[in-house]
Design a protein around this motif. Structure first.
Motif, PDB file in Angstrom:
ATOM      1  N   SER A 191       0.849  -1.202   0.000  1.00  0.00           N
ATOM      2  CA  SER A 191       0.000   0.000   0.000  1.00  0.00           C
ATOM      3  C   SER A 191       0.883   1.250   0.000  1.00  0.00           C
ATOM      4  CB  SER A 191      -0.913   0.002   1.225  1.00  0.00           C
ATOM      5  OG  SER A 191      -1.830  -1.052   1.137  1.00  0.00           O
ATOM      6  N   TYR A 237       0.716   4.000   2.696  1.00  0.00           N
ATOM      7  CA  TYR A 237       1.214   3.612   4.024  1.00  0.00           C
ATOM      8  C   TYR A 237       2.741   3.480   4.011  1.00  0.00           C
ATOM      9  CZ  TYR A 237      -3.702   2.219   4.704  1.00  0.00           C
ATOM     10  OH  TYR A 237      -5.067   2.182   4.786  1.00  0.00           O
ATOM     11  N   GLN A 264     -11.253  -4.130   9.850  1.00  0.00           N
ATOM     12  CA  GLN A 264     -11.581  -2.730  10.165  1.00  0.00           C
ATOM     13  C   GLN A 264     -12.410  -2.599  11.437  1.00  0.00           C
ATOM     14  OE1 GLN A 264     -13.235  -1.122   6.495  1.00  0.00           O
ATOM     15  NE2 GLN A 264     -11.458  -1.854   5.359  1.00  0.00           N
ATOM     16  N   ASN A 319      -5.703   7.710   6.230  1.00  0.00           N
ATOM     17  CA  ASN A 319      -6.890   6.969   5.796  1.00  0.00           C
ATOM     18  C   ASN A 319      -8.127   7.834   6.010  1.00  0.00           C
ATOM     19  OD1 ASN A 319      -9.231   5.081   6.023  1.00  0.00           O
ATOM     20  ND2 ASN A 319      -7.647   3.560   5.638  1.00  0.00           N
ATOM     21  N   PRO A 320      -8.996   7.881   4.992  1.00  0.00           N
ATOM     22  CA  PRO A 320     -10.180   8.746   5.106  1.00  0.00           C
ATOM     23  C   PRO A 320     -11.121   8.344   6.242  1.00  0.00           C
ATOM     24  CG  PRO A 320      -9.944   7.860   2.866  1.00  0.00           C
ATOM     25  CD  PRO A 320      -8.918   7.181   3.702  1.00  0.00           C
ATOM     26  N   ASP A 343      -4.814  12.254   3.957  1.00  0.00           N
ATOM     27  CA  ASP A 343      -5.737  11.527   3.068  1.00  0.00           C
ATOM     28  C   ASP A 343      -7.135  11.499   3.684  1.00  0.00           C
ATOM     29  OD1 ASP A 343      -6.338  10.189   0.750  1.00  0.00           O
ATOM     30  OD2 ASP A 343      -5.612   8.236   1.393  1.00  0.00           O
ATOM     31  N   GLN A 352      -7.710  14.132  -4.629  1.00  0.00           N
ATOM     32  CA  GLN A 352      -7.604  12.959  -5.498  1.00  0.00           C
ATOM     33  C   GLN A 352      -8.482  13.075  -6.742  1.00  0.00           C
ATOM     34  OE1 GLN A 352      -5.242  11.129  -5.468  1.00  0.00           O
ATOM     35  NE2 GLN A 352      -4.956   9.781  -3.727  1.00  0.00           N
ATOM     36  N   GLN A 376     -12.883  -1.471  -1.867  1.00  0.00           N
ATOM     37  CA  GLN A 376     -14.166  -1.313  -1.183  1.00  0.00           C
ATOM     38  C   GLN A 376     -14.747   0.065  -1.505  1.00  0.00           C
ATOM     39  OE1 GLN A 376     -12.424  -0.999   3.112  1.00  0.00           O
ATOM     40  NE2 GLN A 376     -14.363   0.091   3.213  1.00  0.00           N
ATOM     41  N   TYR A 431     -16.024   3.667  -0.425  1.00  0.00           N
ATOM     42  CA  TYR A 431     -15.944   4.660   0.660  1.00  0.00           C
ATOM     43  C   TYR A 431     -16.111   6.029   0.010  1.00  0.00           C
ATOM     44  CZ  TYR A 431     -10.934   4.818  -0.660  1.00  0.00           C
ATOM     45  OH  TYR A 431      -9.746   4.910  -1.346  1.00  0.00           O
ATOM     46  N   TRP A 457      -8.714  -5.647   0.655  1.00  0.00           N
ATOM     47  CA  TRP A 457      -7.494  -4.931   0.249  1.00  0.00           C
ATOM     48  C   TRP A 457      -6.341  -5.902   0.034  1.00  0.00           C
ATOM     49  CZ3 TRP A 457      -7.537   0.211  -0.924  1.00  0.00           C
ATOM     50  CH2 TRP A 457      -8.652   0.926  -0.503  1.00  0.00           C
ATOM     51  N   ILE A 465      -7.598   1.147  -7.015  1.00  0.00           N
ATOM     52  CA  ILE A 465      -7.291   1.592  -5.651  1.00  0.00           C
ATOM     53  C   ILE A 465      -7.613   0.353  -4.829  1.00  0.00           C
ATOM     54  CG2 ILE A 465      -8.044   3.045  -3.715  1.00  0.00           C
ATOM     55  CD1 ILE A 465      -6.652   4.817  -5.603  1.00  0.00           C
ATOM     56  N   ASN A 475      -0.614   7.287  -7.216  1.00  0.00           N
ATOM     57  CA  ASN A 475       0.207   7.562  -6.010  1.00  0.00           C
ATOM     58  C   ASN A 475       1.684   7.228  -6.016  1.00  0.00           C
ATOM     59  OD1 ASN A 475      -2.188   8.455  -4.925  1.00  0.00           O
ATOM     60  ND2 ASN A 475      -2.603   6.556  -3.821  1.00  0.00           N
TER      61      ASN A 475
HETATM   62  N1  RBF Z   1      -5.318   1.984   0.540  1.00  0.00           N
HETATM   63  C1  RBF Z   1      -4.325   1.102   0.422  1.00  0.00           C
HETATM   64  O1  RBF Z   1      -3.445   1.291  -0.404  1.00  0.00           O
HETATM   65  N2  RBF Z   1      -4.267  -0.025   1.231  1.00  0.00           N
HETATM   66  C2  RBF Z   1      -5.204  -0.295   2.170  1.00  0.00           C
HETATM   67  O2  RBF Z   1      -5.122  -1.312   2.851  1.00  0.00           O
HETATM   68  C3  RBF Z   1      -6.269   0.635   2.324  1.00  0.00           C
HETATM   69  N3  RBF Z   1      -7.250   0.436   3.230  1.00  0.00           N
HETATM   70  C4  RBF Z   1      -8.281   1.325   3.310  1.00  0.00           C
HETATM   71  C5  RBF Z   1      -9.313   1.106   4.221  1.00  0.00           C
HETATM   72  C6  RBF Z   1     -10.383   2.002   4.310  1.00  0.00           C
HETATM   73  C7  RBF Z   1     -11.475   1.750   5.297  1.00  0.00           C
HETATM   74  C8  RBF Z   1     -10.403   3.146   3.477  1.00  0.00           C
HETATM   75  C9  RBF Z   1     -11.544   4.121   3.567  1.00  0.00           C
HETATM   76  C10 RBF Z   1      -9.406   3.361   2.575  1.00  0.00           C
HETATM   77  C11 RBF Z   1      -8.327   2.476   2.478  1.00  0.00           C
HETATM   78  N4  RBF Z   1      -7.296   2.692   1.576  1.00  0.00           N
HETATM   79  C12 RBF Z   1      -6.273   1.792   1.481  1.00  0.00           C
HETATM   80  C13 RBF Z   1      -7.373   3.818   0.634  1.00  0.00           C
HETATM   81  C14 RBF Z   1      -6.370   4.903   0.918  1.00  0.00           C
HETATM   82  O3  RBF Z   1      -6.556   5.386   2.210  1.00  0.00           O
HETATM   83  C15 RBF Z   1      -6.510   6.018  -0.101  1.00  0.00           C
HETATM   84  O4  RBF Z   1      -7.758   6.584  -0.107  1.00  0.00           O
HETATM   85  C16 RBF Z   1      -6.190   5.535  -1.458  1.00  0.00           C
HETATM   86  O5  RBF Z   1      -4.959   4.926  -1.464  1.00  0.00           O
HETATM   87  C17 RBF Z   1      -6.209   6.686  -2.484  1.00  0.00           C
HETATM   88  O6  RBF Z   1      -5.207   7.587  -2.271  1.00  0.00           O
END
Ligand code: RBF
Length: 369
Positions: free
Chosen positions: A71, A74, A102, A125-126, A148, A164, A198, A200, A232, A256, A279
């Motif tokens: 990711s 991260y 989660q 993370n949002p 983010d 974004q 997923q 969101y 994910w 994503i 990214n």
């Molecule tokens: N992005 C990742 O690259 N890896 C993840 O495991 C991941 N988990 C997420 C879990 C949730 C609940 C949400 C809302 C977003 C997650 N994202 C993850 C998305 C990340 O925060 C970001 O929005 C995207 O990478 C777009 O820049």
């Protein structure tokens, strides 16, 4: 007359030099006094500075909402924080991976914060700010800085949102050029694919719409096929989805989906399809097929945030949006993966679009979150 004046002046210069080189006892005392004064003053200043720096300690918990590997957002956050700690001895960084469940994140965050060990919790993370708000009620002194994400009005939380929609616009524009262009794996259908882990709000309201809007700047007839993995990490499921999407005419993908995206890449390699990435630099993951990569300056933002936190300059309760114009989202044009695998006419059109976007010549409205 002039000659004797000049020689008098020369004599007095010589006297001054002699006094400096061979000072009499009084002059020696004066010089020694000023030298000592200078040394005491300098030592005092250095000590004060060191004391001030040592006073400023910062203990940071980097809370990873998932796992770091695979990711980019991260990985860049963790790297940025660890590199900052290497450069600042008074900064302590702990990386905590909360995993993919989660439903357990809030409890894990609460447990970590309850130790009282951390001045700030840093996350990307949002969905995090809401969890921080809940945990923060029990620990009113705890501060949270989340990138983010967008969240305002809580004096314990500071957020930074990447625009974004803008990255989606330029990646979508490139996908549009690829699906309508003359490239070996491009078919006659005007169909681009989006694989997401997923649903969101940031994804549904800004990222996917931005990707399609960008493609439709090329050709309004372009359609999007978007599918949800539901994980994910599940690369097999993503591979299956990509397979079905190619059956329906998709010839260029984006995703994503964190680690699950590896499955999409596998299918694209097996059957021949193109990929544009969000990214980070992923040209090397499928050489010849990954033809465009956006870049998120997450490391830069994290470093700036930690500098501000160390100086006590973070303003809480507010959110700031950073995007293309501010220099936090961009595109990698100097990689051979881009230069060698896209025809010159596509690159030319794309770079004009990028320039126009940076210069504010493209008109668009970012949909509200
Ligand atoms: N992005 C990742 O690259 N890896 C993840 O495991 C991941 N988990 C997420 C879990 C949730 C609940 C949400 C809302 C977003 C997650 N994202 C993850 C998305 C990340 O925060 C970001 O929005 C995207 O990478 C777009 O820049």
């Amino acid at each position: 007359m002039t000659g004797s004046l000049a020689s008098t002046r020369r004599d007095s210069y010589l006297d001054a030099i002699k006094t400096f080189l061979y000072p009499d006892i009084n002059m020696k005392r004066i010089i020694t006094f000023f030298l000592l004064l200078f040394v005491f003053f300098t030592v005092g200043c250095v000590k004060k500075q060191t004391r001030e720096q040592a006073d400023k300690k910062l203990s940071v918990l980097v809370f990873i909402t998932g796992v770091t590997a695979g990711s980019p957002t991260y990985e860049l956050m963790a790297q940025g924080a660890l590199e900052f700690a290497v450069l600042h001895q008074n900064v302590n960084v702990k990386i905590y991976e909360a995993g993919f469940n989660q439903a357990e994140w809030e409890q894990q965050l609460g447990e970590m914060v309850s130790s009282g060990d951390y001045d700030i919790v840093l996350g990307s993370n949002p969905s995090l700010p809401e969890l921080c708000a809940n945990v923060g009620k029990m620990f009113p002194d705890q501060k949270f800085i989340i990138v983010d994400a967008q969240y305002e009005g809580n004096p314990q939380i500071r957020t930074y949102l990447y625009n974004q929609y803008e990255q989606s616009l330029f990646l979508g524009y490139l996908a549009g050029l690829v699906t309508t262009g003359a490239m070996p794996h491009a078919n006659s259908q005007k169909r681009i694919g989006f694989i997401a882990a997923q649903e969101y709000p940031l994804l549904t309201k800004q990222i996917v719409p931005g990707f399609l809007d960008g493609a439709r700047f090329v050709d309004p007839a372009i359609e999007i096929d978007r599918r949800i993995v539901g994980s994910w990490a599940d690369a097999n499921k993503a591979a299956e989805l990509a397979w079905a999407m190619m059956d329906s005419g998709v010839d260029v993908f984006t995703s994503i989906a964190g680690g699950a995206a590896r499955g999409m890449i596998k299918t694209a390699q097996e059957r021949g399809a193109y990929i544009v990435s969000y990214n980070t630099n992923e040209y090397g993951l499928a050489p010849g097929l990954v033809v465009g990569c956006g870049i998120m300056e997450q490391k830069k933002l994290i470093t700036e945030i930690l500098s501000d936190a160390l100086e006590g300059k973070i303003q809480y309760g507010v959110s700031e949006t950073v995007g293309v114009k501010e220099g936090y989202l961009s595109f990698i044009t100097d990689d051979p993966g881009y230069l060698n695998n896209l025809p010159a006419d596509i690159r030319e059109k794309f770079e004009i679009f990028l320039d126009d976007l940076r210069a504010g010549r493209i008109s668009y409205t970012v949909p509200p979150l």
